[in-house]
Design a protein around this motif. Structure first.
Motif, PDB file in Angstrom:
ATOM      1  N   HIS A  64       0.832  -1.201   0.000  1.00  0.00           N
ATOM      2  CA  HIS A  64       0.000   0.000   0.000  1.00  0.00           C
ATOM      3  C   HIS A  64       0.874   1.261   0.000  1.00  0.00           C
ATOM      4  CE1 HIS A  64      -3.472   2.537   0.754  1.00  0.00           C
ATOM      5  NE2 HIS A  64      -2.772   3.130   1.708  1.00  0.00           N
ATOM      6  N   LEU A  65       1.877   1.264   0.859  1.00  0.00           N
ATOM      7  CA  LEU A  65       2.763   2.430   0.921  1.00  0.00           C
ATOM      8  C   LEU A  65       3.514   2.627  -0.391  1.00  0.00           C
ATOM      9  CD1 LEU A  65       4.238   2.056   4.499  1.00  0.00           C
ATOM     10  CD2 LEU A  65       2.497   3.683   3.729  1.00  0.00           C
ATOM     11  N   ASP A  66       3.993   1.522  -0.957  1.00  0.00           N
ATOM     12  CA  ASP A  66       4.778   1.617  -2.191  1.00  0.00           C
ATOM     13  C   ASP A  66       3.953   2.069  -3.378  1.00  0.00           C
ATOM     14  OD1 ASP A  66       7.062   0.863  -0.888  1.00  0.00           O
ATOM     15  OD2 ASP A  66       6.944  -1.241  -1.493  1.00  0.00           O
ATOM     16  N   HIS A  67       2.669   1.737  -3.397  1.00  0.00           N
ATOM     17  CA  HIS A  67       1.864   2.059  -4.567  1.00  0.00           C
ATOM     18  C   HIS A  67       0.849   3.174  -4.335  1.00  0.00           C
ATOM     19  CE1 HIS A  67       3.475  -1.957  -5.424  1.00  0.00           C
ATOM     20  NE2 HIS A  67       3.619  -1.437  -6.620  1.00  0.00           N
ATOM     21  N   CYS A  68       0.018   3.013  -3.318  1.00  0.00           N
ATOM     22  CA  CYS A  68      -1.037   3.995  -3.082  1.00  0.00           C
ATOM     23  C   CYS A  68      -0.489   5.336  -2.611  1.00  0.00           C
ATOM     24  CB  CYS A  68      -2.055   3.453  -2.087  1.00  0.00           C
ATOM     25  SG  CYS A  68      -2.893   1.979  -2.694  1.00  0.00           S
ATOM     26  N   LEU A  69       0.467   5.298  -1.705  1.00  0.00           N
ATOM     27  CA  LEU A  69       1.060   6.541  -1.229  1.00  0.00           C
ATOM     28  C   LEU A  69       1.789   7.246  -2.364  1.00  0.00           C
ATOM     29  CD1 LEU A  69       1.630   8.424   1.175  1.00  0.00           C
ATOM     30  CD2 LEU A  69       3.671   7.082   1.614  1.00  0.00           C
ATOM     31  N   GLU A  70       2.542   6.486  -3.124  1.00  0.00           N
ATOM     32  CA  GLU A  70       3.259   7.071  -4.266  1.00  0.00           C
ATOM     33  C   GLU A  70       2.284   7.689  -5.255  1.00  0.00           C
ATOM     34  OE1 GLU A  70       6.493   7.537  -4.824  1.00  0.00           O
ATOM     35  OE2 GLU A  70       7.059   6.572  -2.962  1.00  0.00           O
ATOM     36  N   HIS A  71       1.182   7.002  -5.508  1.00  0.00           N
ATOM     37  CA  HIS A  71       0.182   7.511  -6.455  1.00  0.00           C
ATOM     38  C   HIS A  71      -0.445   8.804  -5.935  1.00  0.00           C
ATOM     39  CE1 HIS A  71      -2.986   7.493  -9.447  1.00  0.00           C
ATOM     40  NE2 HIS A  71      -3.866   7.642  -8.471  1.00  0.00           N
ATOM     41  N   THR A  72      -0.734   8.845  -4.646  1.00  0.00           N
ATOM     42  CA  THR A  72      -1.357  10.025  -4.044  1.00  0.00           C
ATOM     43  C   THR A  72      -0.404  11.220  -4.022  1.00  0.00           C
ATOM     44  OG1 THR A  72      -2.765   8.650  -2.665  1.00  0.00           O
ATOM     45  CG2 THR A  72      -2.459  10.927  -1.963  1.00  0.00           C
ATOM     46  N   GLY A  74       2.461  11.578  -5.780  1.00  0.00           N
ATOM     47  CA  GLY A  74       2.937  11.905  -7.119  1.00  0.00           C
ATOM     48  C   GLY A  74       4.439  12.148  -7.132  1.00  0.00           C
ATOM     49  N   ALA A  75       4.888  12.644  -8.245  1.00  0.00           N
ATOM     50  CA  ALA A  75       6.324  12.912  -8.405  1.00  0.00           C
ATOM     51  C   ALA A  75       6.716  14.138  -7.590  1.00  0.00           C
ATOM     52  CB  ALA A  75       6.640  13.136  -9.873  1.00  0.00           C
ATOM     53  N   LEU A  76       7.728  13.955  -6.777  1.00  0.00           N
ATOM     54  CA  LEU A  76       8.238  15.056  -5.967  1.00  0.00           C
ATOM     55  C   LEU A  76       9.727  15.211  -6.221  1.00  0.00           C
ATOM     56  CD1 LEU A  76       6.657  14.364  -2.453  1.00  0.00           C
ATOM     57  CD2 LEU A  76       6.048  16.188  -4.022  1.00  0.00           C
ATOM     58  N   PRO A  77      10.233  16.439  -6.088  1.00  0.00           N
ATOM     59  CA  PRO A  77      11.680  16.622  -6.168  1.00  0.00           C
ATOM     60  C   PRO A  77      12.357  15.848  -5.039  1.00  0.00           C
ATOM     61  CG  PRO A  77      10.540  18.741  -6.228  1.00  0.00           C
ATOM     62  CD  PRO A  77       9.522  17.698  -5.916  1.00  0.00           C
ATOM     63  N   LYS A  78      13.580  15.410  -5.265  1.00  0.00           N
ATOM     64  CA  LYS A  78      14.309  14.576  -4.319  1.00  0.00           C
ATOM     65  C   LYS A  78      14.337  15.178  -2.913  1.00  0.00           C
ATOM     66  CE  LYS A  78      18.548  11.995  -3.773  1.00  0.00           C
ATOM     67  NZ  LYS A  78      19.791  11.544  -4.359  1.00  0.00           N
ATOM     68  N   GLU A  79      14.541  16.465  -2.797  1.00  0.00           N
ATOM     69  CA  GLU A  79      14.638  17.091  -1.474  1.00  0.00           C
ATOM     70  C   GLU A  79      13.313  17.054  -0.710  1.00  0.00           C
ATOM     71  OE1 GLU A  79      13.916  20.244  -4.596  1.00  0.00           O
ATOM     72  OE2 GLU A  79      15.418  18.686  -4.337  1.00  0.00           O
ATOM     73  N   GLN A  80      12.192  16.901  -1.403  1.00  0.00           N
ATOM     74  CA  GLN A  80      10.889  16.829  -0.735  1.00  0.00           C
ATOM     75  C   GLN A  80      10.467  15.381  -0.442  1.00  0.00           C
ATOM     76  OE1 GLN A  80       8.179  18.973  -3.243  1.00  0.00           O
ATOM     77  NE2 GLN A  80       8.870  20.968  -2.525  1.00  0.00           N
ATOM     78  N   ARG A  81      11.178  14.420  -0.964  1.00  0.00           N
ATOM     79  CA  ARG A  81      10.825  13.014  -0.787  1.00  0.00           C
ATOM     80  C   ARG A  81      11.307  12.437   0.541  1.00  0.00           C
ATOM     81  NH1 ARG A  81       8.420  10.033  -3.935  1.00  0.00           N
ATOM     82  NH2 ARG A  81       9.265   8.200  -2.909  1.00  0.00           N
ATOM     83  N   ALA A  82      12.249  13.086   1.189  1.00  0.00           N
ATOM     84  CA  ALA A  82      12.866  12.523   2.395  1.00  0.00           C
ATOM     85  C   ALA A  82      11.839  12.077   3.443  1.00  0.00           C
ATOM     86  CB  ALA A  82      13.865  13.501   2.989  1.00  0.00           C
ATOM     87  N   PRO A  83      10.850  12.903   3.811  1.00  0.00           N
ATOM     88  CA  PRO A  83       9.889  12.450   4.825  1.00  0.00           C
ATOM     89  C   PRO A  83       9.090  11.216   4.375  1.00  0.00           C
ATOM     90  CG  PRO A  83       9.732  14.823   4.540  1.00  0.00           C
ATOM     91  CD  PRO A  83      10.621  14.306   3.441  1.00  0.00           C
ATOM     92  N   ILE A  84       8.739  11.143   3.116  1.00  0.00           N
ATOM     93  CA  ILE A  84       7.985   9.993   2.608  1.00  0.00           C
ATOM     94  C   ILE A  84       8.856   8.747   2.618  1.00  0.00           C
ATOM     95  CG2 ILE A  84       6.869   9.023   0.550  1.00  0.00           C
ATOM     96  CD1 ILE A  84       5.973  11.970  -0.001  1.00  0.00           C
ATOM     97  N   ASP A  85      10.073   8.879   2.139  1.00  0.00           N
ATOM     98  CA  ASP A  85      10.984   7.733   2.133  1.00  0.00           C
ATOM     99  C   ASP A  85      11.279   7.253   3.555  1.00  0.00           C
ATOM    100  OD1 ASP A  85      11.041   7.815  -0.622  1.00  0.00           O
ATOM    101  OD2 ASP A  85      12.917   8.961  -0.706  1.00  0.00           O
ATOM    102  N   GLU A  86      11.412   8.179   4.486  1.00  0.00           N
ATOM    103  CA  GLU A  86      11.666   7.817   5.878  1.00  0.00           C
ATOM    104  C   GLU A  86      10.449   7.112   6.471  1.00  0.00           C
ATOM    105  OE1 GLU A  86      12.428  10.108  10.031  1.00  0.00           O
ATOM    106  OE2 GLU A  86      13.616  10.802   8.319  1.00  0.00           O
ATOM    107  N   PHE A  87       9.268   7.601   6.159  1.00  0.00           N
ATOM    108  CA  PHE A  87       8.057   6.978   6.645  1.00  0.00           C
ATOM    109  C   PHE A  87       7.934   5.540   6.126  1.00  0.00           C
ATOM    110  CE2 PHE A  87       3.552   5.888   6.053  1.00  0.00           C
ATOM    111  CZ  PHE A  87       3.139   5.917   7.367  1.00  0.00           C
ATOM    112  N   LYS A  88       8.209   5.352   4.849  1.00  0.00           N
ATOM    113  CA  LYS A  88       8.152   4.012   4.264  1.00  0.00           C
ATOM    114  C   LYS A  88       9.184   3.087   4.915  1.00  0.00           C
ATOM    115  CE  LYS A  88       7.893   3.859  -0.241  1.00  0.00           C
ATOM    116  NZ  LYS A  88       8.025   4.210  -1.666  1.00  0.00           N
ATOM    117  N   ALA A  89      10.354   3.618   5.199  1.00  0.00           N
ATOM    118  CA  ALA A  89      11.403   2.817   5.817  1.00  0.00           C
ATOM    119  C   ALA A  89      11.036   2.423   7.247  1.00  0.00           C
ATOM    120  CB  ALA A  89      12.736   3.570   5.801  1.00  0.00           C
ATOM    121  N   ILE A  90      10.526   3.366   8.022  1.00  0.00           N
ATOM    122  CA  ILE A  90      10.202   3.065   9.421  1.00  0.00           C
ATOM    123  C   ILE A  90       8.993   2.149   9.519  1.00  0.00           C
ATOM    124  CG2 ILE A  90       8.682   5.003   9.993  1.00  0.00           C
ATOM    125  CD1 ILE A  90      10.387   5.259  12.596  1.00  0.00           C
TER     126      ILE A  90
END
Length: 94
Positions: A64-72, A74-90
């Motif tokens: 769900h996180l890998d697909h639905c969250l990404e779909h919601t 959308g494409a973000l610049p690398k510097e704005q992705r950190a919180p999302i990537d951290e959330f997915k990791a934790i």
């Protein structure tokens, strides 16, 4: 009201397979209890069912996180992705 389209991911068949296997084991555990089998044997089987269900849940949440969250999001610049990537990791530690 229009019918919603099915919400299906590639991992769903794998999850169903795991849950059906756990369901079969759970039925076996019930039989073991009814037969008066040793508690250690029953507890070991219960642990296996619990692990299978936990793994199915983790797979569902990660998918769900890998697909639905990404779909919601959308494409973000690398510097704005950190919180999302951290959330997915934790979330892998849930």
């Amino acid at each position: 009201m229009p019918k919603a389209e099915p919400h299906v991911h590639a991992t769903h068949p794998e999850i169903v397979k795991r849950l059906k296997r756990a369901e079969g084991h759970l039925r076996s555990i019930i039989g073991m209890i009814e037969e008066g089998r040793p508690c250690l044997d029953i507890a070991q089987q219960m642990q296996a069912v619990e692990k299978a269900i936990t793994q199915a849940k983790k797979t569902l949440i990660q998918d769900h996180l890998d697909h639905c969250l990404e779909h919601t999001v959308g494409a973000l610049p690398k510097e704005q992705r950190a919180p999302i990537d951290e959330f997915k990791a934790i979330a892998k530690y849930l």
